[in-house]
Design a protein around this motif. Structure first.
Motif, short mmCIF file in Angstrom:
data_model
loop_
_atom_site.label_atom_id
_atom_site.label_comp_id
_atom_site.label_asym_id
_atom_site.label_seq_id
_atom_site.Cartn_x
_atom_site.Cartn_y
_atom_site.Cartn_z
N ALA A 42 -4.43 9.59 -0.46
CA ALA A 42 -2.99 9.14 -0.35
C ALA A 42 -2.43 9.31 0.90
O ALA A 42 -2.05 8.32 1.53
CB ALA A 42 -2.09 9.58 -1.61
N THR A 50 1.04 4.31 -3.00
CA THR A 50 0.95 5.76 -2.65
C THR A 50 1.69 6.81 -3.62
O THR A 50 1.41 7.63 -3.94
CB THR A 50 0.86 6.09 -1.11
N ASP A 71 0.62 15.54 -6.56
CA ASP A 71 1.13 14.43 -6.22
C ASP A 71 2.67 14.40 -6.14
O ASP A 71 3.13 15.77 -6.28
CB ASP A 71 0.78 13.13 -6.64
N TRP A 121 -2.53 13.90 -3.66
CA TRP A 121 -1.71 14.05 -2.37
C TRP A 121 -2.46 15.28 -1.55
O TRP A 121 -2.45 15.33 -0.38
CB TRP A 121 -0.26 14.12 -2.51
N TYR A 172 5.17 11.44 5.12
CA TYR A 172 3.90 11.64 5.04
C TYR A 172 3.67 12.81 6.11
O TYR A 172 2.97 13.91 5.72
CB TYR A 172 3.05 10.71 5.51
N GLY A 196 -1.54 6.21 3.50
CA GLY A 196 -0.28 5.95 4.01
C GLY A 196 0.14 5.93 5.46
O GLY A 196 0.69 5.07 5.90
N SER A 201 0.71 -1.16 0.05
CA SER A 201 0.00 -0.12 -0.12
C SER A 201 0.96 1.45 -0.08
O SER A 201 0.55 2.29 -0.64
CB SER A 201 -1.02 0.03 1.23
#
Length: 242
Positions: free
Chosen positions: A167, A24, A52, A30, A139, A171, A20
């Motif tokens: 996303a 992302t 993103d 994003w 993140y 994450g 996963s």
């Protein structure tokens, strides 16, 4: 059997989590910004800005997507370069930990004995945790930039205010799955390395110079220990019923 199932469950959680995290990287949205609809008609679609790690895009009112790719890496904003590097570094560690965890499972015939398998699981869990920390840091860094843009929007209404995209939520959630898988692996390995002691204490103790001997299958006696020819000490034999 339960130990083997727990190890397989932990490995599946780690694989699902890293898969996963990798998705992302290619996942869009994003950060998302919706412009106010000034057309006065509910049929008109709201324009949408989103970004993103690889491009900036704009969806107009006719649902036509126009994107600008980041062609040169060193011309990208520094924080985006840091986020990309941290995520790729974490994925490399996660892949290495997954490969190392396979021979550490009890259901495999490679990896040596039980103790060496447990060491492999602990080493794989350490790699997963370091990679997970790297991913969470990436993140959080991107989220910090999004929140900073919201605060700047309050100070200057002319600037575009972005929101966190799906996303980022994905994450953060899957990193907790990786941590859970590492905890399961460490629990199974530590429980095997520290078994409960089952050694029985022998209450029958002989005196100095005596040794235990079995008599008639039901009694233990303390008799004289074997000595050389030149030494002639002798002790009376004592009989103790077990």
């Amino acid at each position: 059997m339960s130990r083997t199932l727990a190890q397989i469950l932990g490995l599946l959680l780690c694989v699902l989590g890293w898969g996963s995290v990798g998705s992302t990287l290619a996942f869009g949205h994003w950060r998302v910004a919706q412009l106010e609809d000034r057309g006065g008609s509910p049929i008109v679609t709201t324009p949408l800005y989103w970004s993103d790690l690889w491009k900036d895009c704009y969806d107009n009112t006719q649902s036509v997507e126009n994107c600008v790719n980041f062609m040169v890496l060193w011309k990208v904003k520094p924080y985006i370069q840091v986020v990309q590097g941290l995520l790729i570094f974490g994925l490399c560690l996660g892949l290495t930990g997954t490969v190392l965890a396979f021979p550490g499972l009890e259901c495999t015939n490679i990896g040596g004995g039980r103790r060496s398998k447990d060491r492999m699981l602990i080493a794989a869990s350490a790699l997963h945790l370091v990679g997970c920390v790297s991913g969470v840091t990436a993140y959080c860094l991107y989220i910090n930039r999004v929140v900073g843009a919201v605060l700047h929007r309050e100070a200057d209404p002319s600037k575009v205010s972005y929101e966190m995209g799906p996303a980022l939520y994905l994450g953060l959630v899957v990193n907790f799955l990786i941590i859970l898988g590492c905890a399961v692996h460490c629990a199974t390995a530590c429980s095997a390395n520290h078994p409960k002691s089952r050694q029985r204490m022998d209450p029958f103790i002989c005196g100095k110079g005596e040794e235990k001997q079995l008599y008639s299958g039901r009694k233990l006696i303390c008799g004289p220990a074997k000595i050389s020819r030149n030494v002639s000490p002798y002790k009376m034999t004592s009989v103790v019923t077990v």
